[in-house]
Structures are given as structure tokens and as C-alpha cells.
Design a protein around this motif. Structure first.
Motif, PDB file in Angstrom:
ATOM      1  N   SER A  84       0.868  -1.170   0.000  1.00 54.26           N
ATOM      2  CA  SER A  84       0.000   0.000   0.000  1.00 54.26           C
ATOM      3  C   SER A  84       0.909   1.224   0.000  1.00 54.26           C
ATOM      4  O   SER A  84       1.896   1.276   0.729  1.00 54.26           O
ATOM      5  N   HIS A  85       0.572   2.205  -0.818  1.00 50.29           N
ATOM      6  CA  HIS A  85       1.385   3.414  -1.012  1.00 50.29           C
ATOM      7  C   HIS A  85       0.665   4.592  -0.356  1.00 50.29           C
ATOM      8  O   HIS A  85      -0.518   4.806  -0.601  1.00 50.29           O
ATOM      9  N   TYR A  86       1.400   5.329   0.468  1.00 54.87           N
ATOM     10  CA  TYR A  86       0.837   6.450   1.222  1.00 54.87           C
ATOM     11  C   TYR A  86       1.603   7.728   0.930  1.00 54.87           C
ATOM     12  O   TYR A  86       2.791   7.708   0.631  1.00 54.87           O
ATOM     13  N   LYS A  87       0.892   8.847   1.073  1.00 56.90           N
ATOM     14  CA  LYS A  87       1.530  10.156   0.925  1.00 56.90           C
ATOM     15  C   LYS A  87       0.857  11.143   1.857  1.00 56.90           C
ATOM     16  O   LYS A  87      -0.372  11.210   1.928  1.00 56.90           O
ATOM     17  N   LEU A  88       1.679  11.909   2.561  1.00 56.53           N
ATOM     18  CA  LEU A  88       1.206  12.988   3.425  1.00 56.53           C
ATOM     19  C   LEU A  88       2.198  14.126   3.280  1.00 56.53           C
ATOM     20  O   LEU A  88       3.370  13.967   3.615  1.00 56.53           O
ATOM     21  N   ALA A  89       1.744  15.229   2.730  1.00 57.38           N
ATOM     22  CA  ALA A  89       2.614  16.369   2.410  1.00 57.38           C
ATOM     23  C   ALA A  89       3.719  15.861   1.480  1.00 57.38           C
ATOM     24  O   ALA A  89       3.432  15.279   0.455  1.00 57.38           O
ATOM     25  N   ASP A  90       4.995  16.057   1.856  1.00 55.93           N
ATOM     26  CA  ASP A  90       6.111  15.622   1.019  1.00 55.93           C
ATOM     27  C   ASP A  90       6.641  14.248   1.401  1.00 55.93           C
ATOM     28  O   ASP A  90       7.669  13.815   0.891  1.00 55.93           O
ATOM     29  N   GLU A 142     -10.073  -4.656   0.410  1.00 53.23           N
ATOM     30  CA  GLU A 142     -10.485  -3.253   0.555  1.00 53.23           C
ATOM     31  C   GLU A 142      -9.414  -2.291   0.064  1.00 53.23           C
ATOM     32  O   GLU A 142      -9.716  -1.314  -0.620  1.00 53.23           O
ATOM     33  N   GLU A 143      -8.152  -2.541   0.424  1.00 58.72           N
ATOM     34  CA  GLU A 143      -7.077  -1.596   0.128  1.00 58.72           C
ATOM     35  C   GLU A 143      -6.488  -1.743  -1.264  1.00 58.72           C
ATOM     36  O   GLU A 143      -5.967  -0.780  -1.823  1.00 58.72           O
ATOM     37  N   THR A 144      -6.527  -2.974  -1.822  1.00 59.89           N
ATOM     38  CA  THR A 144      -5.831  -3.208  -3.087  1.00 59.89           C
ATOM     39  C   THR A 144      -6.723  -3.720  -4.209  1.00 59.89           C
ATOM     40  O   THR A 144      -6.348  -3.638  -5.376  1.00 59.89           O
ATOM     41  N   GLY A 145      -7.863  -4.323  -3.875  1.00 61.29           N
ATOM     42  CA  GLY A 145      -8.723  -4.927  -4.879  1.00 61.29           C
ATOM     43  C   GLY A 145      -8.361  -6.360  -5.213  1.00 61.29           C
ATOM     44  O   GLY A 145      -9.031  -6.998  -6.016  1.00 61.29           O
ATOM     45  N   TYR A 146      -7.298  -6.889  -4.600  1.00 61.11           N
ATOM     46  CA  TYR A 146      -6.882  -8.261  -4.887  1.00 61.11           C
ATOM     47  C   TYR A 146      -7.546  -9.256  -3.943  1.00 61.11           C
ATOM     48  O   TYR A 146      -7.584  -9.036  -2.731  1.00 61.11           O
ATOM     49  N   ALA A 147      -8.032 -10.363  -4.512  1.00 60.74           N
ATOM     50  CA  ALA A 147      -8.520 -11.492  -3.723  1.00 60.74           C
ATOM     51  C   ALA A 147      -7.315 -12.380  -3.424  1.00 60.74           C
ATOM     52  O   ALA A 147      -6.539 -12.708  -4.330  1.00 60.74           O
ATOM     53  N   ILE A 148      -7.150 -12.742  -2.156  1.00 62.79           N
ATOM     54  CA  ILE A 148      -5.995 -13.541  -1.746  1.00 62.79           C
ATOM     55  C   ILE A 148      -6.427 -14.779  -0.972  1.00 62.79           C
ATOM     56  O   ILE A 148      -7.534 -14.857  -0.466  1.00 62.79           O
ATOM     57  N   THR A 149      -5.485 -15.703  -0.888  1.00 61.80           N
ATOM     58  CA  THR A 149      -5.582 -16.849   0.003  1.00 61.80           C
ATOM     59  C   THR A 149      -4.449 -16.717   1.007  1.00 61.80           C
ATOM     60  O   THR A 149      -3.302 -16.467   0.617  1.00 61.80           O
ATOM     61  N   GLN A 176      -3.685   6.942   1.952  1.00 59.84           N
ATOM     62  CA  GLN A 176      -3.300   5.926   0.979  1.00 59.84           C
ATOM     63  C   GLN A 176      -3.632   6.448  -0.411  1.00 59.84           C
ATOM     64  O   GLN A 176      -4.752   6.891  -0.671  1.00 59.84           O
ATOM     65  N   ILE A 177      -2.647   6.378  -1.321  1.00 63.14           N
ATOM     66  CA  ILE A 177      -2.870   6.871  -2.675  1.00 63.14           C
ATOM     67  C   ILE A 177      -2.919   5.739  -3.705  1.00 63.14           C
ATOM     68  O   ILE A 177      -3.072   5.997  -4.886  1.00 63.14           O
ATOM     69  N   GLY A 178      -2.778   4.516  -3.244  1.00 64.00           N
ATOM     70  CA  GLY A 178      -2.856   3.378  -4.155  1.00 64.00           C
ATOM     71  C   GLY A 178      -2.083   2.197  -3.625  1.00 64.00           C
ATOM     72  O   GLY A 178      -1.742   2.134  -2.435  1.00 64.00           O
ATOM     73  N   CYS A 179      -1.817   1.259  -4.526  1.00 59.28           N
ATOM     74  CA  CYS A 179      -0.989   0.113  -4.185  1.00 59.28           C
ATOM     75  C   CYS A 179      -0.076  -0.176  -5.368  1.00 59.28           C
ATOM     76  O   CYS A 179      -0.384   0.198  -6.500  1.00 59.28           O
ATOM     77  N   GLU A 180       1.060  -0.801  -5.067  1.00 62.00           N
ATOM     78  CA  GLU A 180       2.041  -1.091  -6.111  1.00 62.00           C
ATOM     79  C   GLU A 180       2.722  -2.416  -5.819  1.00 62.00           C
ATOM     80  O   GLU A 180       2.923  -2.772  -4.656  1.00 62.00           O
ATOM     81  N   TRP A 181       3.097  -3.110  -6.896  1.00 62.47           N
ATOM     82  CA  TRP A 181       3.942  -4.287  -6.780  1.00 62.47           C
ATOM     83  C   TRP A 181       5.389  -3.788  -6.802  1.00 62.47           C
ATOM     84  O   TRP A 181       5.851  -3.265  -7.808  1.00 62.47           O
ATOM     85  N   ILE A 182       6.080  -3.936  -5.689  1.00 58.10           N
ATOM     86  CA  ILE A 182       7.455  -3.448  -5.550  1.00 58.10           C
ATOM     87  C   ILE A 182       8.404  -4.632  -5.694  1.00 58.10           C
ATOM     88  O   ILE A 182       8.243  -5.648  -5.004  1.00 58.10           O
ATOM     89  N   PRO A 183       9.413  -4.535  -6.571  1.00 58.65           N
ATOM     90  CA  PRO A 183      10.411  -5.606  -6.647  1.00 58.65           C
ATOM     91  C   PRO A 183      11.107  -5.765  -5.292  1.00 58.65           C
ATOM     92  O   PRO A 183      11.487  -4.778  -4.666  1.00 58.65           O
ATOM     93  N   LEU A 184      11.249  -7.008  -4.846  1.00 60.60           N
ATOM     94  CA  LEU A 184      11.923  -7.251  -3.568  1.00 60.60           C
ATOM     95  C   LEU A 184      13.310  -6.637  -3.557  1.00 60.60           C
ATOM     96  O   LEU A 184      13.776  -6.157  -2.532  1.00 60.60           O
ATOM     97  N   SER A 185      13.964  -6.608  -4.705  1.00 60.02           N
ATOM     98  CA  SER A 185      15.312  -6.044  -4.799  1.00 60.02           C
ATOM     99  C   SER A 185      15.337  -4.536  -4.574  1.00 60.02           C
ATOM    100  O   SER A 185      16.395  -3.956  -4.326  1.00 60.02           O
TER     101      SER A 185
END
Length: 137
Positions: free
Chosen positions: A8-14, A41-48, A98-107
Motif C-alpha cells: 500500500s502506497h501512502y503520501k502525506l505532504a512531502d 479493501e485496500e488493493t482490490g486483490y482477492a488472496i488466500t 493511501q494513494i494506491g498500491c504497487e507491486w514493488i520488486p523485492l530487490s
């Protein structure tokens, strides 16, 4: 998913930061059910939910945190999960800032403002020598 982690990606001011999606459980809801609901709720993805990876306590006053109400104390359960579908639905509820969600490379975890910061390496390498990691930031 493929050497990435859903954040989950968040932003508050800078200030921008990333966390693993999740949240509190509702009355009469198991931790597994709460996790499934919160991620949807936060991402739209159904998970197990597959397995408990680690448990973290979060007491910000002991870690120098100033942006939490007095007496804040949270116990967090982190689960390894799998996707039921690669295509998300529209998220139904974003958290404050929260401004969205992103798949972040583990690296790339070391390069971003990701919390819990002290567990970036463990998450990247999927190495958790102990299930209870304590009060860490």
C-alpha cells in the motif's frame, strides 16, 4: 508475485511510504478473514492466506514515533499469501493518506521508504529465523 511484494502506497505532504496491506479485524472475524478483507479493501486483490511468517509488536513511543496517539500499541501478524486472480477489482476502501498500491520488486525494498524498516532484508530474502520479532520499526 514473481519476486515482488504488494504494498500500500501512502503520501502525506512531502512524505511518501509503503507498507504491507492489512489492518484490524472486525468483531467475530478471524485473523485470516480480516487479512483477506483488508487486502481486498485496500488493493482490490482477492488472496488466500497461506502461512504465518512473523509477528511484530509496534509500540511507537518506544521507537521514537511521534505521529501516533498516546498509548498506541499494535500486534501485527504477517502472512504469506497467494493471489486468487492476477487482475484486481476496484479497491473499496483506502486508508487515510493511501494513494494506491504497487507491486514493488523485492530487490528495491532497500531503496524505498518501506515499513517495517528493520525487516526489509528479512522480507526481501524471505528469511525469518524467529516468528516473534518484537517491537521493531
Amino acid at each position: 508475485r514473481d519476486e515482488t511484494i504488494l504494498c500500500s502506497h501512502y503520501k502525506l505532504a512531502d512524505n511518501e511510504w509503503y507498507i504491507i496491506p492489512g489492518g484490524g479485524v472486525n468483531s467475530e472475524e478471524t485473523a485470516e478473514e480480516g487479512n483477506v478483507r483488508e487486502v481486498m479493501e485496500e488493493t482490490g486483490y482477492a488472496i488466500t492466506v497461506n502461512e504465518l511468517v512473523f509477528v511484530r509488536e509496534f509500540i511507537p513511543s518506544r521507537l521514537g514515533g511521534k505521529h501516533f496517539k498516546e498509548g498506541f500499541h499494535q500486534i501485527e501478524l504477517f502472512f504469506l499469501c497467494s493471489l486468487e486472480n492476477d487482475i484486481p477489482m476496484e479497491p473499496t476502501e483506502h486508508d487515510n493518506h493511501q494513494i494506491g498500491c504497487e507491486w514493488i520488486p523485492l530487490s528495491k525494498l532497500e531503496e524505498i521508504n518501506f515499513f517495517p524498516t528493520s525487516l526489509k532484508t528479512n522480507i526481501r530474502t524471505r528469511h525469518f529465523p524467529t516468528k516473534y520479532v518484537g517491537n521493531v520499526g
